[in-house]
Scaffold this motif. Sequence first.
Motif, mmCIF file in Angstrom:
data_model
loop_
_atom_site.group_PDB
_atom_site.id
_atom_site.type_symbol
_atom_site.label_atom_id
_atom_site.label_comp_id
_atom_site.label_asym_id
_atom_site.label_seq_id
_atom_site.Cartn_x
_atom_site.Cartn_y
_atom_site.Cartn_z
ATOM 1 N N VAL A 32 0.847 -1.189 0.000
ATOM 2 C CA VAL A 32 0.000 0.000 0.000
ATOM 3 C C VAL A 32 0.889 1.248 0.000
ATOM 4 O O VAL A 32 1.825 1.362 0.794
ATOM 5 N N ARG A 33 0.575 2.163 -0.866
ATOM 6 C CA ARG A 33 1.306 3.423 -0.940
ATOM 7 C C ARG A 33 0.500 4.499 -0.224
ATOM 8 O O ARG A 33 -0.709 4.645 -0.456
ATOM 9 N N VAL A 34 1.138 5.247 0.657
ATOM 10 C CA VAL A 34 0.465 6.302 1.420
ATOM 11 C C VAL A 34 1.047 7.654 1.022
ATOM 12 O O VAL A 34 2.267 7.856 1.076
ATOM 13 N N GLU A 35 0.171 8.559 0.618
ATOM 14 C CA GLU A 35 0.572 9.922 0.277
ATOM 15 C C GLU A 35 -0.222 10.892 1.144
ATOM 16 O O GLU A 35 -1.416 10.682 1.396
ATOM 17 N N ALA A 36 0.441 11.922 1.617
ATOM 18 C CA ALA A 36 -0.195 12.905 2.500
ATOM 19 C C ALA A 36 -0.307 14.247 1.794
ATOM 20 O O ALA A 36 0.651 14.710 1.153
ATOM 21 N N VAL A 37 -1.492 14.852 1.912
ATOM 22 C CA VAL A 37 -1.708 16.212 1.423
ATOM 23 C C VAL A 37 -1.752 17.122 2.649
ATOM 24 O O VAL A 37 -2.692 17.080 3.440
ATOM 25 N N GLU A 38 -0.723 17.940 2.796
ATOM 26 C CA GLU A 38 -0.573 18.807 3.968
ATOM 27 C C GLU A 38 -1.165 20.181 3.677
ATOM 28 O O GLU A 38 -0.683 20.916 2.822
ATOM 29 N N LEU A 39 -2.204 20.526 4.430
ATOM 30 C CA LEU A 39 -2.822 21.845 4.328
ATOM 31 C C LEU A 39 -2.176 22.788 5.338
ATOM 32 O O LEU A 39 -1.515 22.344 6.285
ATOM 33 N N PRO A 40 -2.348 24.101 5.176
ATOM 34 C CA PRO A 40 -1.721 25.045 6.113
ATOM 35 C C PRO A 40 -2.100 24.742 7.564
ATOM 36 O O PRO A 40 -3.242 24.409 7.870
ATOM 37 N N SER A 41 -1.145 24.885 8.435
ATOM 38 C CA SER A 41 -1.359 24.575 9.848
ATOM 39 C C SER A 41 -2.422 25.483 10.465
ATOM 40 O O SER A 41 -2.530 26.660 10.122
ATOM 41 N N ALA A 42 -3.200 24.902 11.369
ATOM 42 C CA ALA A 42 -4.173 25.683 12.131
ATOM 43 C C ALA A 42 -3.677 25.952 13.544
ATOM 44 O O ALA A 42 -4.436 26.454 14.388
ATOM 45 N N LEU A 43 -2.421 25.623 13.823
ATOM 46 C CA LEU A 43 -1.893 25.729 15.178
ATOM 47 C C LEU A 43 -1.347 27.125 15.463
ATOM 48 O O LEU A 43 -0.871 27.827 14.574
ATOM 49 N N ALA A 44 -1.404 27.490 16.735
ATOM 50 C CA ALA A 44 -0.772 28.702 17.245
ATOM 51 C C ALA A 44 0.321 28.291 18.228
ATOM 52 O O ALA A 44 0.280 27.191 18.792
ATOM 53 N N PRO A 45 1.312 29.163 18.463
ATOM 54 C CA PRO A 45 2.393 28.811 19.392
ATOM 55 C C PRO A 45 1.900 28.441 20.793
ATOM 56 O O PRO A 45 2.604 27.740 21.532
ATOM 57 N N VAL A 46 0.697 28.887 21.171
ATOM 58 C CA VAL A 46 0.193 28.621 22.516
ATOM 59 C C VAL A 46 -0.490 27.257 22.630
ATOM 60 O O VAL A 46 -0.862 26.842 23.739
ATOM 61 N N ASP A 47 -0.676 26.543 21.529
ATOM 62 C CA ASP A 47 -1.456 25.309 21.558
ATOM 63 C C ASP A 47 -0.649 24.140 22.103
ATOM 64 O O ASP A 47 0.551 23.986 21.804
ATOM 65 N N VAL A 48 -1.348 23.295 22.869
ATOM 66 C CA VAL A 48 -0.773 22.073 23.428
ATOM 67 C C VAL A 48 -1.744 20.932 23.165
ATOM 68 O O VAL A 48 -2.957 21.106 23.282
ATOM 69 N N TYR A 49 -1.214 19.778 22.798
ATOM 70 C CA TYR A 49 -2.040 18.567 22.736
ATOM 71 C C TYR A 49 -2.010 17.913 24.117
ATOM 72 O O TYR A 49 -0.962 17.455 24.583
ATOM 73 N N ALA A 50 -3.169 17.896 24.766
ATOM 74 C CA ALA A 50 -3.323 17.170 26.037
ATOM 75 C C ALA A 50 -3.912 15.813 25.692
ATOM 76 O O ALA A 50 -5.022 15.732 25.161
ATOM 77 N N THR A 51 -3.193 14.731 25.968
ATOM 78 C CA THR A 51 -3.558 13.426 25.439
ATOM 79 C C THR A 51 -3.923 12.443 26.532
ATOM 80 O O THR A 51 -3.517 12.580 27.689
ATOM 81 N N PHE A 52 -4.662 11.421 26.117
ATOM 82 C CA PHE A 52 -4.973 10.293 26.990
ATOM 83 C C PHE A 52 -3.856 9.244 26.888
ATOM 84 O O PHE A 52 -3.069 9.238 25.934
ATOM 85 N N PRO A 53 -3.794 8.316 27.843
ATOM 86 C CA PRO A 53 -2.706 7.329 27.851
ATOM 87 C C PRO A 53 -2.609 6.465 26.603
ATOM 88 O O PRO A 53 -1.523 5.990 26.269
ATOM 89 N N ALA A 54 -3.716 6.239 25.896
ATOM 90 C CA ALA A 54 -3.680 5.340 24.739
ATOM 91 C C ALA A 54 -2.688 5.787 23.679
ATOM 92 O O ALA A 54 -2.207 4.969 22.886
#
Length: 502
Positions: A32-54
């Motif tokens: 399987v070949r995987v290709e990614a289309v990257e759109l402009p980031s929606a992130l700001a310098p203040v953003d953090v990903y708060a994640t669950f243990p999984a």
Amino acid sequence: MSAAFTVIVAGRDAPLWLAAAALARALGASGVRVEAVELPSALAPVDVYATFPALEALHAQLRIDEAGLLRATGGSLTLGQNFVELEAGQSPELHPGVRRGTVRVSPQPQPPFLHAYGSAGARIGEDEFFPHWVKARAHGLNVPLDDFSLTAAAARHGRLMLPDDQSAGYGRCDYGYHLPAIPYSRLLREAAIHNGVTVHTADRVIAERQGETIAALDLGEGQRLAGDLFVDTGGALDADFLSWRGHFPADRVLTAAGPAFASLPVYAENRAGPTGWTALQPSRPATCVTHAWSSAHASDEEALAAATTASGLPLTGAVIRTLDPGRPAQPWTGNQVMLGARFDPVHGLDLLGLQVSLVQLLADFPAGAGFAAERDAYNHATTEALDRLRDFQSAHYALARYAGPFWEGAREVSPDLAHAIALFRARGELAPFEEENLPPDSWRALFLGHGVEPESWPPAIDRASPEEVKAQFRRMLGFVREQVLRQPMQDAWLARLAAPQS
């Protein structure tokens, strides 16, 4: 699987790169070949990903080294989320060791509670611990459930709880992350490329459709990308969404940065105010402050003032976004698959929702050109799983007893959630659902924290003698105390990670 099968993944930031890397890692060997289309980031310098243990398990599948992850991002570990009610306009008390000001709560506040990422107690004979604790409390036990949890007890003492063989024999100890979003996304992009993902960039994409089938993506400037399966990680492609607006009162969210704590806390804190809530998610570079509210009760300027007051921190770089929670009505239509959903920000379920969908897609990945059966299986499992995560979030709003106009409106409760609340209240049991992706301890912490008290317990546990149960309780409490004292403070542990490797 034909070697010519191509998967196009479209989106931006961490969801794009997690999905693309995982698909390439799992399926690349089969052609399987995987290709990614990257759109402009929606992130700001203040953003953090708060994640669950999984998320740790997904990182392991992608061969992402945890020490390298934390060094590259400035991230930290989190043992859970503490929920408190504060009176508006007062300067709050922060985590242990970093106190500023004095706590002032409403006259009859809802008691605080900790949603810890770990289990409480060990089995007693053939039975789970929890019903024995419910029974003991009905007979006068005055020991909180958290005192039997390695993770919760460590969090209360400002220490990490790092799993080992001893703790594994007692119960589950987990942790999530607070990961500054821009460097985390950058690291994931590198991981995707390392796993063989081909990257295209575009300002926007337009799907060229033939009925429900996408033939190709128009990336603009003469670029056209054809594929067999198109995966959307965040609304890059058109999809019909089922609104969850009736379940959630917040329609605006602010993120900003405050100073990093001198001593890094080991959990996040969510502070309820009369017009919304404010979460503090500490990382090493800064403290991410998230404030969610309803535009019916506060303007953007008032929300920024409320976030500043509730956090007790000077805030910079504030970014305000609109909230529109919901999930795709059919996550897989034609040859287009939508991963995840638009969640309310409470509990931080965005990446977990994406991960749940991604795991299901890998389980149902098409074995050939015709994939109606796989599509039906994915839609059934994914919609149930996403709705279950929605119910966990909506229970927080439906059950909360916080004061103020934000909390007073009736919240929509699904039949499944109503059944789960009723069963837990009746005998402390959790309703079994096939597509459950949160551990029982998370549901128990949520229900107990919001005052849903079990009125009874399964009678089968009565076969254990009170003397035996008391002895087991004493042994557990002693074990928890002993293990917590062995654990490091987060600052010391992270400093060792940053030290040059010999």
